[in-house]
Write a protein that holds these residues in place. Sequence first.
Motif, short mmCIF file in Angstrom:
data_model
loop_
_atom_site.label_atom_id
_atom_site.label_comp_id
_atom_site.label_asym_id
_atom_site.label_seq_id
_atom_site.Cartn_x
_atom_site.Cartn_y
_atom_site.Cartn_z
N THR A 1 0.84 -1.19 0.00
CA THR A 1 0.00 0.00 0.00
C THR A 1 0.88 1.25 0.00
O THR A 1 2.08 1.19 0.30
CB THR A 1 -0.91 0.03 1.24
N LEU A 2 0.27 2.39 -0.30
CA LEU A 2 1.02 3.63 -0.26
C LEU A 2 1.45 3.98 1.16
O LEU A 2 2.50 4.58 1.37
CB LEU A 2 0.17 4.76 -0.85
N GLN A 3 0.63 3.57 2.14
CA GLN A 3 1.04 3.77 3.53
C GLN A 3 2.30 2.96 3.83
O GLN A 3 3.20 3.43 4.53
CB GLN A 3 -0.08 3.36 4.49
N GLN A 4 2.37 1.72 3.34
CA GLN A 4 3.56 0.89 3.56
C GLN A 4 4.77 1.48 2.82
O GLN A 4 5.89 1.41 3.33
CB GLN A 4 3.30 -0.53 3.08
N LEU A 5 4.53 2.05 1.65
CA LEU A 5 5.61 2.70 0.91
C LEU A 5 6.22 3.82 1.75
O LEU A 5 7.45 3.91 1.89
CB LEU A 5 5.09 3.25 -0.41
N ARG A 6 5.37 4.66 2.33
CA ARG A 6 5.88 5.75 3.15
C ARG A 6 6.58 5.21 4.40
O ARG A 6 7.62 5.71 4.83
CB ARG A 6 4.76 6.71 3.55
N GLN A 7 6.00 4.17 4.97
CA GLN A 7 6.62 3.55 6.15
C GLN A 7 8.02 3.05 5.83
O GLN A 7 8.94 3.18 6.63
CB GLN A 7 5.74 2.40 6.63
N ALA A 8 8.18 2.50 4.63
CA ALA A 8 9.47 1.91 4.25
C ALA A 8 10.52 2.97 3.95
O ALA A 8 11.66 2.87 4.41
CB ALA A 8 9.29 1.00 3.04
N VAL A 9 10.16 4.01 3.18
CA VAL A 9 11.17 4.95 2.72
C VAL A 9 11.24 6.22 3.56
O VAL A 9 12.21 6.98 3.48
CB VAL A 9 10.96 5.32 1.24
N GLY A 10 10.21 6.48 4.38
CA GLY A 10 10.18 7.72 5.13
C GLY A 10 9.84 8.88 4.20
O GLY A 10 9.14 8.72 3.21
N GLY A 11 10.37 10.05 4.51
CA GLY A 11 10.14 11.19 3.63
C GLY A 11 8.90 11.99 3.97
O GLY A 11 8.16 11.68 4.92
N LYS A 12 8.68 13.01 3.18
CA LYS A 12 7.60 13.97 3.40
C LYS A 12 6.61 13.89 2.23
O LYS A 12 6.98 14.09 1.08
CB LYS A 12 8.18 15.38 3.50
N PRO A 13 5.34 13.59 2.51
CA PRO A 13 4.34 13.59 1.43
C PRO A 13 4.14 15.00 0.90
O PRO A 13 4.01 15.96 1.67
CB PRO A 13 3.07 13.06 2.11
N LEU A 14 4.12 15.13 -0.41
CA LEU A 14 3.88 16.43 -1.03
C LEU A 14 2.44 16.59 -1.48
O LEU A 14 2.09 17.56 -2.16
CB LEU A 14 4.82 16.62 -2.23
N CYS A 15 1.60 15.61 -1.10
CA CYS A 15 0.19 15.67 -1.47
C CYS A 15 -0.60 14.82 -0.48
O CYS A 15 -0.03 14.07 0.32
CB CYS A 15 -0.04 15.16 -2.89
N VAL A 16 -1.90 14.95 -0.54
CA VAL A 16 -2.77 14.14 0.30
C VAL A 16 -2.86 12.74 -0.29
O VAL A 16 -2.91 12.57 -1.51
CB VAL A 16 -4.18 14.78 0.40
N LEU A 17 -2.89 11.74 0.58
CA LEU A 17 -3.01 10.36 0.11
C LEU A 17 -4.33 10.21 -0.65
O LEU A 17 -5.40 10.51 -0.11
CB LEU A 17 -3.00 9.40 1.30
N PRO A 18 -4.29 9.80 -1.92
CA PRO A 18 -5.53 9.66 -2.71
C PRO A 18 -6.52 8.70 -2.04
O PRO A 18 -6.13 7.65 -1.51
CB PRO A 18 -5.02 9.09 -4.04
N GLU A 19 -7.81 9.07 -2.07
CA GLU A 19 -8.83 8.25 -1.43
C GLU A 19 -8.95 6.89 -2.09
O GLU A 19 -9.23 5.88 -1.45
CB GLU A 19 -10.18 8.97 -1.47
#
Length: 469
Positions: free
Chosen positions: A5-23
């Motif tokens: 999932t995109l949540q797991q992607l962020r969990q893995a790489v860290g970083g700062k989202p530049l947008c809202v997670l698409p519904e």
Amino acid sequence: MRPITLQQLRQAVGGKPLCVLPEDASTVDAVCTDSRMMQKRSVFIALRGERFDAHEHLLQAVNGGAVALVVERVPEGVVVPAEVYVLQVADTYAAMGKLAKFVRLQMKSKVIAVAGSNGKTGTKLLIHAALCGRLRGSISPKSFNNNVGVPLTIFPADPAQDYLVLEVGTNHHGEIAPLAEMSQPDIAVITNAGAEHLEGLDDIRGVRLENAAITQGMGPKGLLIVNGDDAELVAAVSHYQGKRLTFGFGDHNDLFAADVQCDDTGVRFMLNGNREVFVPLLGRHTAANALAAIAVGRRLGLPEEAIFEGLRHATGPDMRLQLKAVHDIHILNDAYNANPNSMRAALETVATLNVGRRRIAVLGDMRELGRSSERYHKEIGELAGSGIVDWLACVGEQSKLMAEAAVASGMSPAAVVHYDTAEQAAADLPNHVQSGDLVLIKASRGIRLEKVAQAIEAFRCQVNVRAAV
């Protein structure tokens, strides 16, 4: 890889989202770094190099199927569609490594990492040959062995397969440890430690310590398979708390090759003095590489006969001691790369072959040897001039030292020639090759000696066509 999932992607790489997670966010099914070769529902990791910057191709990646981007920046004027998730990180190479570790930890496969100065690709192929008859697995393509190649091998691997064989390389201090941490090997092989990349690794001790860093990603339940003919290499890995197994030619090793016989069909040897093994690849060093493959096969529970049968059908890597009949001559193409150990192995292999009326060696520079370059080029020249070959062609600036050392060792000056470049050699050398010759071609990759091999093949073809007419 398993979809994440995109949540797991962020969990893995860290970083700062530049947008809202698409519904309606979909899963990520693949990882891509080349905007020209995108896959559907992939994450595009924008890498930067000396001559490229993938950040300039973000929209091309989106059009190709990216549902997420991992970037260091978004170029001015680029508007990423709202449905694409964008993560900004400080270093996209580091982020790719973190994601590779996350993906690797989802695998059921046994991960086998092959490190060492020489023979990594050949050993990787022998391991695959030993296992693939009974187990399902994959290996890294070509020499994918750095901080880009290792992740790109991990990402597409089937997480349910039995094994994955990785190649782990280095040319500077501190490169292997993060690759080991990323790949978390269940089994690691260190083929040997020799004079290579000394510009970045300083000396042989530095080479040993760098390769020993493969253990930093291994747990105590792993298996380290190490070349036991190098006592200092064994000492360098003595801190590893898991099981260690040694291999080599000395009978003090857990696995050793005795009565090694080499010819143009391959290598035969006696495993621990009591079981014959045949591998259809050239060179005495093949026996040592095969021992490492046997050790891996045993660790994975395969019966001995299945391992030996697999080795009997092994194939070698391109441009690594490939013997090819070209009309009325033979070419031994080893032009992929070179360092002192592999150069010696190639010359020793020439001496064992029962083909060729005359033996010609076309040898080029061995690069990245730092302050030791002069010494090692002279040593190879002395070996070539000791009677192994009848005619010697040297290509490149440092290879002048080879030519001089060969003559100093007693080789006739008339049998030694030097060329500044591969292009010069390709233009002239074919005229010196005669019917029945065996031609060895060996140099570091940057010398591009494959051009010489191609020129000789083309010339012999013309000669034989004219003869037929």
